[in-house]
Design an enzyme around this catalytic site. Structure first.
Site, PDB file in Angstrom:
ATOM      1  N   ASP A  54      83.347  57.341  84.686  1.00 15.50           N
ATOM      2  CA  ASP A  54      84.824  57.061  85.186  1.00 15.50           C
ATOM      3  C   ASP A  54      85.594  56.331  84.172  1.00 15.50           C
ATOM      4  O   ASP A  54      85.570  54.985  83.992  1.00 15.50           O
ATOM      5  CB  ASP A  54      84.454  56.006  86.599  1.00 15.50           C
ATOM      6  CG  ASP A  54      85.720  55.624  87.070  1.00 15.50           C
ATOM      7  OD1 ASP A  54      86.501  56.287  87.224  1.00 15.50           O
ATOM      8  OD2 ASP A  54      85.912  54.610  87.832  1.00 15.50           O
ATOM      9  N   ASP A  96      79.149  49.992  73.945  1.00 18.92           N
ATOM     10  CA  ASP A  96      80.351  50.860  74.070  1.00 18.92           C
ATOM     11  C   ASP A  96      80.120  52.251  74.268  1.00 18.92           C
ATOM     12  O   ASP A  96      78.897  52.715  73.687  1.00 18.92           O
ATOM     13  CB  ASP A  96      81.106  50.757  72.324  1.00 18.92           C
ATOM     14  CG  ASP A  96      82.247  51.469  72.393  1.00 18.92           C
ATOM     15  OD1 ASP A  96      82.596  52.515  73.197  1.00 18.92           O
ATOM     16  OD2 ASP A  96      82.827  51.495  71.374  1.00 18.92           O
ATOM     17  N   CYS A 129      91.339  57.249  87.251  1.00 17.70           N
ATOM     18  CA  CYS A 129      92.440  56.763  88.255  1.00 17.70           C
ATOM     19  C   CYS A 129      93.533  57.019  87.735  1.00 17.70           C
ATOM     20  O   CYS A 129      94.581  56.324  88.055  1.00 17.70           O
ATOM     21  CB  CYS A 129      92.140  55.400  88.858  1.00 17.70           C
ATOM     22  SG  CYS A 129      92.401  54.210  87.389  1.00 17.70           S
ATOM     23  N   GLY A 150      81.171  49.225  92.036  1.00 19.61           N
ATOM     24  CA  GLY A 150      81.244  49.951  93.485  1.00 19.61           C
ATOM     25  C   GLY A 150      80.596  51.332  93.324  1.00 19.61           C
ATOM     26  O   GLY A 150      79.826  51.635  94.304  1.00 19.61           O
ATOM     27  N   LYS A 151      80.967  52.034  92.168  1.00 17.20           N
ATOM     28  CA  LYS A 151      80.462  53.292  92.347  1.00 17.20           C
ATOM     29  C   LYS A 151      78.729  53.339  91.964  1.00 17.20           C
ATOM     30  O   LYS A 151      78.193  54.306  92.325  1.00 17.20           O
ATOM     31  CB  LYS A 151      81.097  54.186  91.173  1.00 17.20           C
ATOM     32  CG  LYS A 151      82.652  54.508  91.447  1.00 17.20           C
ATOM     33  CD  LYS A 151      83.187  55.347  90.362  1.00 17.20           C
ATOM     34  CE  LYS A 151      84.839  55.274  90.554  1.00 17.20           C
ATOM     35  NZ  LYS A 151      85.327  53.961  90.266  1.00 17.20           N
ATOM     36  N   ALA A 209      80.843  50.887  84.133  1.00 12.35           N
ATOM     37  CA  ALA A 209      80.385  50.852  85.586  1.00 12.35           C
ATOM     38  C   ALA A 209      81.137  49.810  86.270  1.00 12.35           C
ATOM     39  O   ALA A 209      81.168  49.998  87.575  1.00 12.35           O
ATOM     40  CB  ALA A 209      78.876  50.389  85.621  1.00 12.35           C
ATOM     41  N   ALA A 210      81.245  48.673  85.593  1.00  7.31           N
ATOM     42  CA  ALA A 210      82.023  47.318  86.277  1.00  7.31           C
ATOM     43  C   ALA A 210      83.294  47.850  87.135  1.00  7.31           C
ATOM     44  O   ALA A 210      84.071  48.884  86.876  1.00  7.31           O
ATOM     45  CB  ALA A 210      82.370  46.522  85.235  1.00  7.31           C
ATOM     46  N   PRO A 211      83.153  47.301  88.160  1.00  5.37           N
ATOM     47  CA  PRO A 211      82.772  46.160  88.940  1.00  5.37           C
ATOM     48  C   PRO A 211      81.280  46.722  89.981  1.00  5.37           C
ATOM     49  O   PRO A 211      80.989  45.878  90.598  1.00  5.37           O
ATOM     50  CB  PRO A 211      83.684  45.456  89.595  1.00  5.37           C
ATOM     51  CG  PRO A 211      84.597  46.458  90.070  1.00  5.37           C
ATOM     52  CD  PRO A 211      84.650  47.552  89.152  1.00  5.37           C
ATOM     53  N   ASP A 251      78.661  48.943  80.900  1.00  2.30           N
ATOM     54  CA  ASP A 251      80.235  48.644  80.644  1.00  2.30           C
ATOM     55  C   ASP A 251      80.450  47.894  79.374  1.00  2.30           C
ATOM     56  O   ASP A 251      79.530  47.322  78.697  1.00  2.30           O
ATOM     57  CB  ASP A 251      80.622  47.876  81.904  1.00  2.30           C
ATOM     58  CG  ASP A 251      82.151  47.855  81.725  1.00  2.30           C
ATOM     59  OD1 ASP A 251      82.335  48.715  82.763  1.00  2.30           O
ATOM     60  OD2 ASP A 251      82.704  47.306  81.257  1.00  2.30           O
TER      61      ASP A 251
END
Lengths: 180, 880
Positions: free
Chosen positions: B484, B467, B541, B421-422, B417-419, B440
């Site tokens: 992600d 984890d 990404c 945004g999503k 999840a970090a940071p 995270d």
């Protein structure tokens, strides 16, 4: 994660009542299901019971937070409100203070509210009363305690402090580490 | 030019008043910096000039001083007279008067920049070629003439004026001087002029001259540049064909740092050649040599390491490659996302534009995205930002959440999840209802995650620090999961350029292994029976196939999931096949985003739907698939129903299977091969049989499309397996020879088509080998020639063993010739594999171990040389 003890509840509610007074009741009786306060790693979280139950699946070490953090108990067991509680404080605040656009930035940088930055404030605010600070667009910027009552403020020196800052949204940038 | 002055003798004024206050002439920037055409000659001239000037300077100075004194006296007298003048009108007049007198003196300063006696030395008589001068030029000889050539135009232009001037000047002196030297003569003219003429007109002439000089310099510089370029062109390339540097030259390039301009030009030409390879190529050189050089140049020019560049070259066709690389150098526009929990987009735009931020909607694909064009205030510190009305988030980060499409009152997990945004976008879409788990693995990053969550007013989250791989043991039954995944970051090089040269093959492998484990964990945490969901969105990404399509493909094989449409209206479809790897047709439902195409970070989004909670174990893989089919067909049989129930109840079984999977996940490459029946077939098959397989696949595809039924595929797979078994019974040696040929061919084929969209079917192992040989391709023409000859031999199939030996030798030779470390590592692997495969007994085994040792022990160039030496020896032996 556990419910607050008797002592903790009194300390916490006393503090909370400084800002929202009798509106605490509204926090607990909500139309969208029961909500509760939970203590986890000295922090008090305000969270719906459904979420709280799911969060019990997480181990204590791995659970980093849930719902909204209202603040934390320090080592002397006093309660300190965090800026993360601002949405609820601003929603139920009894006494409010508005600052001028010019003083907005100064407040967000962690300064007290001075008389010359004061746009308006609730009538009959007593001294040392917890207040929520807004800007002129009614965005809540933070909260604090009045240094003077409304009456005294009218006659005071323009550079005098009106509200002692306790928390402001600038902390999201300045003190990210402390908040969580 | 100067003649007019003499018409009006009344106006003649001495130069003294202006020159009096002037300092020594400052060196002119243009003349000083300019490179002399003939330095020796210029130096000579300058010396002469200096001497003559010094003498004249003395004389003039004396004269001037005398004049100045006289004038001073005059002035003083006049002033005194004025003061005592009874007719003095007003104080204003007086002020004017003094002002005038000042004004007369002051302008001398700016004028001095252009011209004065002291700096007249730079007033060259370009415009004073006389007959005499020409004669002298002739006398001076050819060298000077050639030097003067550039100036000829100017001289001719100025000739008329100069002629007039000479006619009118008083001249005994001048002519004498002119005979000495043309330049000197010019000075004298000027001097004479100055002595007699007023300043203003001379200044005009000075300007003209100066401009002409500047023009001349410009022209010359342009000429120089052109010549230099021509020279470079001739150095690089004598014909319009691009000549590939020889191996030795390439070797020497490693030692010398080259000019970037040269490299850029070579890249350009190399690209042109490669795009029209048939006509432009040097027939003696192979395509791989061209591509190797191109890769090397691109690496140095853009600062990538070889591994990353190779991957990008594999990914993009040549005409797109440079665009992609250039796009990585440019920063993407700043985009922000409106937090719909706190405000509306229109209000936010209003508020921000009041603060002096110019912004616009990011496009009609998103209702919450805004692009910031420019801003007077720091966009990350406005009161609106602090109050959580928006978050700075790249446009590409919207996409996975939009694909996930979370609904209110669902249970959603953001696995990495970090940071935040999503995560906050998910919460906004859920309108702060339901439960959102934000997980995270990194504790330090959780701080920013928690801060963002509370700043944006998200209240339905549970933040935890696990984890991701262990998440199914913590809590399951999610309706939707966003994964992600952590990745190599090859899509966000513009944000973090360190990805260019810090990643090597092992990093990529590690990433994809982790991703495979994570995606399985994510799938296991989802509840397939969820009424609203059961979806997993996998995004990275990165733009690499082995972190994206391969991971999804792995999940498709390992779990009962299918790919569904992402719901994103743009983006390129995922690869159906890539460099010999083939993925299911549904892989086209995934979406790829590129910086150079979509002007957002490179991104990959895939959406999976979980079909059943049963985890297919390895042994009854086929059974599970049958089950899946039957479920799809709607034929619910008693047995399978039971199985499903078991699947729901028996948590322990699930966990066991999971453990198995995660254990398997560690050795992915091997696992891939083992678990893919089609690949297995390809591995053992001859080429012809491979084609047969392809046909079968095509046959399968159509009914699959029509009915969305996998039964036929299953049957086909079963038949394939049978075939394999049959083939396995055939003697091994006979198979190996053609196979090696095949591999060689494919190496070349894949080199010829780096885009690999139409690459023929090969299995995973083969593919890797092809890569090694290709990456290691700076092979000598000799080597390739030998390879081809070896192939021919192999075709005749009489001396099979020998040829294979030599082939092997060349292959390893190629690989070891490459300088890059990862390539060497691969080469090691290939050596081992080849050795194991050919299975020719002790001799080869010993060879392999020897090479391995060498690769391990020695390092760098020395190692390479050693290996090459040994290989040459071996080759000789083999030839004998």
């Amino acid at each position: 994660m556990r419910p607050l003890t008797e002592d903790e509840t009194t300390v916490f509610f006393e503090k909370l009542a400084r800002y929202i007074g009798p509106n605490i009741r509204l926090l607990l009786d909500r139309p969208d299901g029961p909500y509760c306060f939970r203590l986890h790693k000295d922090r008090v979280y305000y969270v719906s019971e459904a979420i709280m139950r799911l969060a019990t699946n997480c181990a204590r070490d791995n659970l980093m937070g849930l719902g909204t953090c209202f603040g934390r108990f320090n080592r002397s067991r006093k309660f300190r409100m965090h800026v993360t509680a601002l949405p609820y404080l601003s929603a139920y605040a009894v006494y409010k203070v508005w600052v001028k656009p010019a003083a907005e930035q100064s407040f967000l940088y962690g300064n007290h509210v001075l008389k010359n930055g004061l746009a308006r404030m609730t009538e009959n605010t007593p001294q040392y009363q917890g207040v929520v600070v807004y800007n002129m667009n009614d965005l809540p910027l933070g909260f604090g305690a009045t240094a003077k009552s409304t009456q005294e403020c009218r006659t005071m020196d323009p550079t005098g402090i009106v509200v002692f800052r306790q928390a402001d949204v600038g902390e999201y940038l300045r003190d990210e580490d402390i908040l969580s | 030019m100067g003649r007019k002055r003499y018409d009006d003798p009344s106006q003649v004024r001495g130069p003294g008043r202006k020159s009096r206050k002037q300092k020594d002439p400052a060196p002119l920037p243009g003349t000083e910096e300019k490179k002399p055409r003939n330095p020796r000659r210029l130096r000579k001239q300058l010396k002469k000039k200096a001497m003559v000037e010094a003498m004249k300077e003395e004389a003039r100075q004396a004269q001037l001083e005398a004049k100045a004194q006289k004038q001073k006296q005059k002035k003083q007298q006049q002033e005194v007279a004025d003061e005592f003048d009874a007719d003095m009108d007003t104080a204003a007049h007086e002020a004017d008067f003094f002002g005038d007198s000042d004004a007369e003196e002051v302008p001398a300063m700016p004028k001095s920049k252009h011209f004065s006696d002291e700096n007249r030395s730079w007033l060259k008589p370009k415009d004073a070629p006389s007959d005499i001068e020409e004669e002298s030029d002739d006398a001076a000889g050819e060298q000077e003439e050639s030097d003067e050539e550039a100036d000829d135009d100017d001289m001719e232009n100025g000739a008329g004026d100069a002629g007039d001037f000479f006619a009118n000047s008083d001249d005994e002196n001048d002519f004498g001087d002119m005979l000495e030297d043309d330049d000197e003569e010019g000075e004298d003219e000027d001097e004479d002029e100055d002595d007699d003429m007023g300043g203003s007109d001379v200044e005009v002439m000075g300007l003209d001259d100066f401009e002409r000089q500047a023009e001349e310099i410009d022209a010359q510089e342009a000429e120089d540049e052109r010549l230099a370029e021509e020279e470079m062109m001739t150095n690089v390339d004598k014909s319009d064909k691009f000549a590939l540097p020889s191996l030795d030259e390439i070797e020497s390039m490693n030692n010398i740092t080259e000019d970037l301009m040269v490299i850029q030009m070579r890249i350009k030409e190399n690209m042109n050649t490669l795009q029209d390879f048939k006509t432009m190529r040097d027939p003696a050189r192979s395509r791989s040599e061209y591509t190797t050089l191109l890769k090397k140049d691109l690496c140095t020019y853009y600062g990538y390491n070889e591994c990353m560049m190779q991957r990008l070259m594999d990914l993009f066709p040549l005409n797109e490659l440079v665009d992609a690389l250039e796009a990585n150098e440019v920063r993407r526009p700043v985009t922000i996302r409106t937090n719909t929990l706190r405000t509306r987009q229109r209000d936010l735009m209003q508020a921000l534009s009041n603060r002096g931020v110019s912004l616009d909607s990011v496009g009609n694909w998103s209702k919450v995205g805004l692009v910031v064009f420019e801003s007077n205030v720091p966009i990350g510190a406005t009161p609106e930002y602090l109050c959580g009305h928006y978050i700075i988030q790249s446009a590409s980060s919207f996409l996975p959440v939009m694909a996930l499409a979370p609904q209110p009152n669902e249970r959603v997990l953001d696995m990495a999840a970090a940071p935040g945004g999503k995560t906050t976008y998910i919460a906004a879409l859920m309108k702060n209802t339901g439960v959102l788990f934000a997980n995270d693995a990194n504790k330090a990053r959780i701080k920013s995650l928690a801060a963002n969550i509370s700043r944006l007013g998200v209240t339905n989250t549970v933040v935890c620090n696990y984890d991701g791989r262990s998440f199914p043991t913590v809590i399951g039954g999610f309706d939707r999961i966003l994964l992600d995944a952590p990745c190599s970051g090859s899509g966000v090089i513009s944000k973090d350029a360190s990805a260019k040269n810090t990643k090597d093959e092992t990093d990529f492998r590690r990433c994809s292994t982790l991703q495979k484990e994570l995606i399985l964990a994510a799938i296991d945490s989802v509840d397939a029976n969820s009424k609203t969901g059961g979806y997993i969105v996998y995004s990275t990404c990165s733009i690499m196939v082995d972190e994206n399509e391969e991971v999804v493909n792995y999940a498709l094989r390992k779990r009962n999931v299918k790919l569904v449409d992402t719901g994103l209206t743009f983006g390129r479809p995922g690869f159906k096949s890539y460099r010999g790897k083939h993925f299911p047709d549904t892989m086209q439902l995934t979406r790829r985003f590129y910086p150079h195409v979509h002007n957002m970070d490179g991104f990959f989004v895939a959406k999976l739907k979980k079909l059943s909670n049963k985890i297919p174990s390895k042994t009854d893989d086929d059974k599970a698939k049958q089950e899946e089919q039957s479920k799809k067909q709607g034929k619910k049989q008693g047995k399978q129903g039971k199985k499903e129930e078991q699947g729901k109840k028996g948590k322990k079984e699930q966990q066991k299977a999971r453990k198995q999977d995660t254990a398997n996940g560690m050795d992915t490459a091997e696992d891939d091969v083992k678990s893919a029946p089609t690949k297995k077939g390809g591995k053992k098959n001859k080429h012809g049989q491979n084609q047969q397989q392809q046909k079968q696949h095509q046959q399968q595809k159509q009914p699959k499309k029509q009915q969305k039924n996998t039964q036929q595929q299953e049957e086909a797979k079963a038949t394939e397996k049978k075939q394999q078994q049959q083939q396995q019974q055939q003697p091994k040696k006979q198979k190996q020879q053609p196979k090696q040929q095949q591999r060689q061919k494919k190496t070349q084929a894949s080199a010829a088509k780096p885009s690999a969209t139409t690459a023929p079917k090969t299995n995973a192992v083969k593919q890797e080998k092809a890569k090694t040989t290709e990456t290691a391709a700076p092979a000598s023409a000799k080597a390739t020639a030998k390879t081809t000859s070896a192939k021919a031999k192999a075709k005749t199939a009489k001396t099979q063993q020998k040829s294979s030996k030599s082939e092997e030798a060349t292959a390893t030779g190629n690989s070891s010739a490459s300088s890059a470390a990862p390539a060497a590592a691969e080469a090691k692997a290939s050596v081992a594999k080849v050795a194991a495969k050919t299975n020719k007994g002790k001799a080869t085994g010993a060879k392999a171990t020897l090479m391995k040792k060498m690769l391990k022990t020695s390092s760098g160039k020395a190692r390479r040389d050693l290996v090459l030496k040994k290989l040459r020896e071996m080759r000789k032996k083999a030839a004998q």
